[in-house]
Design a protein around this motif. Structure first.
Motif, PDB file in Angstrom:
ATOM      1  N   SER A  63      66.551 109.335  55.037  1.00 35.95           N
ATOM      2  CA  SER A  63      66.923 109.209  56.445  1.00 35.95           C
ATOM      3  C   SER A  63      66.244 110.318  57.233  1.00 35.95           C
ATOM      4  CB  SER A  63      68.444 109.263  56.622  1.00 35.95           C
ATOM      5  OG  SER A  63      68.967 110.464  56.076  1.00 35.95           O
ATOM      6  N   GLN A  64      66.449 110.310  58.536  1.00 33.42           N
ATOM      7  CA  GLN A  64      65.681 111.163  59.440  1.00 33.42           C
ATOM      8  C   GLN A  64      66.618 112.030  60.282  1.00 33.42           C
ATOM      9  OE1 GLN A  64      63.566 108.890  62.445  1.00 33.42           O
ATOM     10  NE2 GLN A  64      61.821 110.270  62.370  1.00 33.42           N
ATOM     11  N   LEU A  65      66.226 113.252  60.543  1.00 30.41           N
ATOM     12  CA  LEU A  65      66.964 114.141  61.434  1.00 30.41           C
ATOM     13  C   LEU A  65      66.148 114.336  62.707  1.00 30.41           C
ATOM     14  CD1 LEU A  65      69.180 116.268  62.130  1.00 30.41           C
ATOM     15  CD2 LEU A  65      67.728 117.954  60.961  1.00 30.41           C
ATOM     16  N   GLY A 129      76.572 114.388  68.599  1.00 33.33           N
ATOM     17  CA  GLY A 129      75.678 113.928  67.541  1.00 33.33           C
ATOM     18  C   GLY A 129      76.129 112.574  67.044  1.00 33.33           C
ATOM     19  N   GLN A 130      75.273 111.912  66.296  1.00 29.54           N
ATOM     20  CA  GLN A 130      75.597 110.573  65.801  1.00 29.54           C
ATOM     21  C   GLN A 130      74.652 110.191  64.676  1.00 29.54           C
ATOM     22  OE1 GLN A 130      74.765 107.503  68.629  1.00 29.54           O
ATOM     23  NE2 GLN A 130      75.636 105.862  67.400  1.00 29.54           N
ATOM     24  N   TYR A 131      75.231 109.620  63.618  1.00 32.46           N
ATOM     25  CA  TYR A 131      74.382 109.031  62.586  1.00 32.46           C
ATOM     26  C   TYR A 131      74.183 107.566  62.937  1.00 32.46           C
ATOM     27  CZ  TYR A 131      72.142 107.823  58.276  1.00 32.46           C
ATOM     28  OH  TYR A 131      71.220 107.380  57.367  1.00 32.46           O
ATOM     29  N   GLU A 132      72.952 107.128  63.047  1.00 29.88           N
ATOM     30  CA  GLU A 132      72.618 105.784  63.532  1.00 29.88           C
ATOM     31  C   GLU A 132      71.886 105.036  62.410  1.00 29.88           C
ATOM     32  OE1 GLU A 132      69.977 103.426  64.977  1.00 29.88           O
ATOM     33  OE2 GLU A 132      71.960 102.527  64.817  1.00 29.88           O
ATOM     34  N   PRO A 133      72.600 104.167  61.662  1.00 31.20           N
ATOM     35  CA  PRO A 133      71.972 103.498  60.516  1.00 31.20           C
ATOM     36  C   PRO A 133      71.381 102.128  60.823  1.00 31.20           C
ATOM     37  CG  PRO A 133      74.335 103.129  60.456  1.00 31.20           C
ATOM     38  CD  PRO A 133      74.059 103.946  61.703  1.00 31.20           C
ATOM     39  N   PHE A 134      71.611 101.587  62.025  1.00 34.50           N
ATOM     40  CA  PHE A 134      71.307 100.181  62.252  1.00 34.50           C
ATOM     41  C   PHE A 134      69.890  99.909  62.757  1.00 34.50           C
ATOM     42  CE2 PHE A 134      75.937 100.638  62.789  1.00 34.50           C
ATOM     43  CZ  PHE A 134      76.344  99.850  61.720  1.00 34.50           C
ATOM     44  N   ALA A 135      69.309 100.821  63.540  1.00 34.67           N
ATOM     45  CA  ALA A 135      67.990 100.553  64.119  1.00 34.67           C
ATOM     46  C   ALA A 135      66.925 100.329  63.055  1.00 34.67           C
ATOM     47  CB  ALA A 135      67.581 101.701  65.041  1.00 34.67           C
ATOM     48  N   ALA A 136      67.133 100.886  61.861  1.00 33.26           N
ATOM     49  CA  ALA A 136      66.156 100.708  60.783  1.00 33.26           C
ATOM     50  C   ALA A 136      66.029  99.254  60.358  1.00 33.26           C
ATOM     51  CB  ALA A 136      66.552 101.563  59.577  1.00 33.26           C
ATOM     52  N   LEU A 137      67.015  98.425  60.720  1.00 31.35           N
ATOM     53  CA  LEU A 137      66.999  97.016  60.324  1.00 31.35           C
ATOM     54  C   LEU A 137      66.176  96.151  61.269  1.00 31.35           C
ATOM     55  CD1 LEU A 137      70.792  96.596  59.441  1.00 31.35           C
ATOM     56  CD2 LEU A 137      68.899  97.062  57.871  1.00 31.35           C
ATOM     57  N   ALA A 138      65.729  96.701  62.385  1.00 31.32           N
ATOM     58  CA  ALA A 138      64.966  95.911  63.350  1.00 31.32           C
ATOM     59  C   ALA A 138      63.588  95.569  62.789  1.00 31.32           C
ATOM     60  CB  ALA A 138      64.805  96.691  64.653  1.00 31.32           C
ATOM     61  N   PRO A 139      63.094  94.355  63.045  1.00 29.05           N
ATOM     62  CA  PRO A 139      61.740  93.981  62.582  1.00 29.05           C
ATOM     63  C   PRO A 139      60.699  94.950  63.132  1.00 29.05           C
ATOM     64  CG  PRO A 139      62.943  92.053  63.377  1.00 29.05           C
ATOM     65  CD  PRO A 139      63.767  93.245  63.759  1.00 29.05           C
ATOM     66  N   GLY A 140      59.855  95.454  62.257  1.00 33.77           N
ATOM     67  CA  GLY A 140      58.800  96.370  62.677  1.00 33.77           C
ATOM     68  C   GLY A 140      59.270  97.771  63.006  1.00 33.77           C
ATOM     69  N   THR A 142      60.129 101.652  62.875  1.00 30.75           N
ATOM     70  CA  THR A 142      59.524 102.819  62.223  1.00 30.75           C
ATOM     71  C   THR A 142      60.590 103.822  61.776  1.00 30.75           C
ATOM     72  OG1 THR A 142      59.255 103.917  64.375  1.00 30.75           O
ATOM     73  CG2 THR A 142      57.403 102.594  63.557  1.00 30.75           C
ATOM     74  N   VAL A 143      61.870 103.459  61.984  1.00 26.84           N
ATOM     75  CA  VAL A 143      62.966 104.322  61.541  1.00 26.84           C
ATOM     76  C   VAL A 143      63.042 104.273  60.021  1.00 26.84           C
ATOM     77  CG1 VAL A 143      65.469 104.699  61.665  1.00 26.84           C
ATOM     78  CG2 VAL A 143      64.224 103.896  63.682  1.00 26.84           C
ATOM     79  N   PRO A 144      63.234 105.423  59.348  1.00 24.48           N
ATOM     80  CA  PRO A 144      63.336 105.423  57.887  1.00 24.48           C
ATOM     81  C   PRO A 144      64.406 104.450  57.401  1.00 24.48           C
ATOM     82  CG  PRO A 144      63.148 107.659  58.703  1.00 24.48           C
ATOM     83  CD  PRO A 144      63.300 106.791  59.907  1.00 24.48           C
ATOM     84  N   PRO A 145      64.278 103.965  56.169  1.00 21.78           N
ATOM     85  CA  PRO A 145      65.153 102.889  55.674  1.00 21.78           C
ATOM     86  C   PRO A 145      66.643 103.140  55.846  1.00 21.78           C
ATOM     87  CG  PRO A 145      63.376 103.308  54.127  1.00 21.78           C
ATOM     88  CD  PRO A 145      63.272 104.371  55.177  1.00 21.78           C
ATOM     89  N   ALA A 146      67.091 104.378  55.650  1.00 23.96           N
ATOM     90  CA  ALA A 146      68.529 104.639  55.699  1.00 23.96           C
ATOM     91  C   ALA A 146      69.027 104.983  57.100  1.00 23.96           C
ATOM     92  CB  ALA A 146      68.895 105.774  54.744  1.00 23.96           C
ATOM     93  N   GLY A 147      68.131 105.149  58.063  1.00 24.06           N
ATOM     94  CA  GLY A 147      68.580 105.450  59.421  1.00 24.06           C
ATOM     95  C   GLY A 147      68.186 106.845  59.871  1.00 24.06           C
ATOM     96  N   ARG A 148      68.921 107.344  60.873  1.00 19.37           N
ATOM     97  CA  ARG A 148      68.567 108.633  61.452  1.00 19.37           C
ATOM     98  C   ARG A 148      69.803 109.338  62.007  1.00 19.37           C
ATOM     99  NH1 ARG A 148      65.093 105.681  66.259  1.00 19.37           N
ATOM    100  NH2 ARG A 148      66.797 104.423  67.091  1.00 19.37           N
ATOM    101  N   LEU A 149      69.798 110.647  61.888  1.00 20.12           N
ATOM    102  CA  LEU A 149      70.839 111.484  62.466  1.00 20.12           C
ATOM    103  C   LEU A 149      70.310 112.074  63.764  1.00 20.12           C
ATOM    104  CD1 LEU A 149      73.532 112.999  62.412  1.00 20.12           C
ATOM    105  CD2 LEU A 149      72.417 114.766  61.035  1.00 20.12           C
TER     106      LEU A 149
END
Length: 363
Positions: A63-65, A129-140, A142-149
């Motif tokens: 995931s990404q920080l 702050g927020q952990y955001e795991p869903f945007a990684a599921l969008a087609p195309g 660039t968010v890492p597979p597990a999401g981003r903090l």
């Protein structure tokens, strides 16, 4: 046409335009805040590992920080909402196909996008702050597979100044909470899919019953207006749930409430498990932060209730009590069985009766 029902780009742009920029910072101060948050976010992970005992806390590279400003937080959340809402909007288009034209969809999408942007603007100035795991599921994506903090630097600086607390201590305290959310999703890689599925089922059911729900909502609003001597307060959680008569809808709301209570309560327990050796002024921070939450003006209180933020604060408290009771009873290792599968998640009833969850787990 589903993608036109909410103009997501307009939502992000509206939020960016309406959100105040935050506290005045020189270039050097802004750079220092970003560097400090990044350093303390990394430094907080070993403490999360020690407190939770979750091995995944040793390596969070999937995931990404990101240290972001308010507009970037709003854009990131618009992207996450778009992923979560895509199946629902497609279902709505299918149900209302005879009533929707491309022109009507575009106009409605612009209106809805602007409204969502206004809500995001309000939240963007308050979220730390927020952990955001869903945007990684969008087609195309660039968010890492597990999401981003996401750590919202202007808001963290604003609150630490408002409370007059030590910046380094407050930033570490916040990072402990937010990194715990990152660890939760790493420890339970099935959790994102489970939440997406549950939200999708609930939303599809609501869309399927949208006409009757709107009729009940209108009747409830008229009833409130017709009452004499009523205040401007919004209905309670129970009154809102009265609009949902379908047992499956009510069960889905109950389940998601329990999951969010668990996640927020667990993060709070980790955040409060540190002592002065980690955060020297932790007692002062806790006291002043709690007092800040209790002393809100009437307008902000109304808005927070309207957006459901008061219910979120109750989730912090209810979930925290659940986690503490379970850990005190069976230890952190016993509590960590909750991350093994969806079947191990507590129900809303168990959140308020931790002993029932302990018994169901055979602990």
């Amino acid at each position: 046409m589903a993608g036109q029902l909410i103009n997501w780009d307009l939502a992000a742009a509206t939020a960016a335009r309406l959100t105040p920029p935050g506290p005045a910072l020189s270039a050097a101060e802004a750079r220092e805040a970003v560097e400090s948050l990044r350093r303390l976010a990394d430094a907080s992970v070993p403490h999360v590992h020690r407190i939770t005992g979750l091995a995944v806390a040793e390596d969070l590279r999937d995931s990404q920080l990101l240290i972001v400003d308010r507009a970037s937080w709003a854009k990131a959340n618009a992207q996450g909402f778009e992923v979560m809402m895509a199946p629902v909007l497609a279902h709505l288009v299918e149900k209302k196909a005879s009533e929707l034209t491309p022109a009507a969809a575009r106009v409605g999408g612009a209106i809805t996008g602007a409204q969502l942007g206004a809500i995001l603007a309000y939240l963007a100035s308050r979220v730390l702050g927020q952990y955001e795991p869903f945007a990684a599921l969008a087609p195309g994506s660039t968010v890492p597979p597990a999401g981003r903090l996401l750590l919202v630097a202007p808001n963290i600086v604003h609150v630490e100044r408002e409370l007059a607390v030590d910046p380094e201590d407050f930033r570490m305290w916040v990072c402990l909470h937010e990194q715990t959310h990152r660890v939760q999703f790493a420890a339970a890689p099935w959790l994102r899919g489970h939440m997406t599925e549950q939200i999708g089922k609930l939303s599809e059911s609501l869309v399927g019953n949208v006409d009757s729900i709107m009729e009940r909502a209108a009747a409830a609003a008229k009833s409130l207006r017709d009452r004499t001597g009523t205040s401007a307060n919004l209905p309670s959680k129970g009154a809102i749930l009265d609009l949902l008569r379908d047992p499956e809808e009510r069960a889905a709301i109950s389940h998601l409430t329990a999951v969010m209570s668990l996640l927020e309560g667990h993060a709070n327990v980790v955040m409060d498990a540190v002592d002065a050796s980690v955060v020297p002024s932790v007692r002062t921070i806790r006291q002043r932060f709690q007092a800040r939450n209790e002393n809100r003006g009437p307008i902000e209180t109304f808005v927070r209730r309207f957006l459901g933020l008061e219910a979120k604060m109750r989730q912090y408290t209810d979930g925290q009590e659940f986690v503490r009771h379970v850990v005190d009873t069976v230890g952190m290792a016993g509590f960590n069985r909750v991350w093994e599968s969806a079947e191990h998640l507590p129900t809303e009833e168990e959140i308020h009766d931790p002993a029932a969850w302990v018994a169901r787990m055979g602990l």
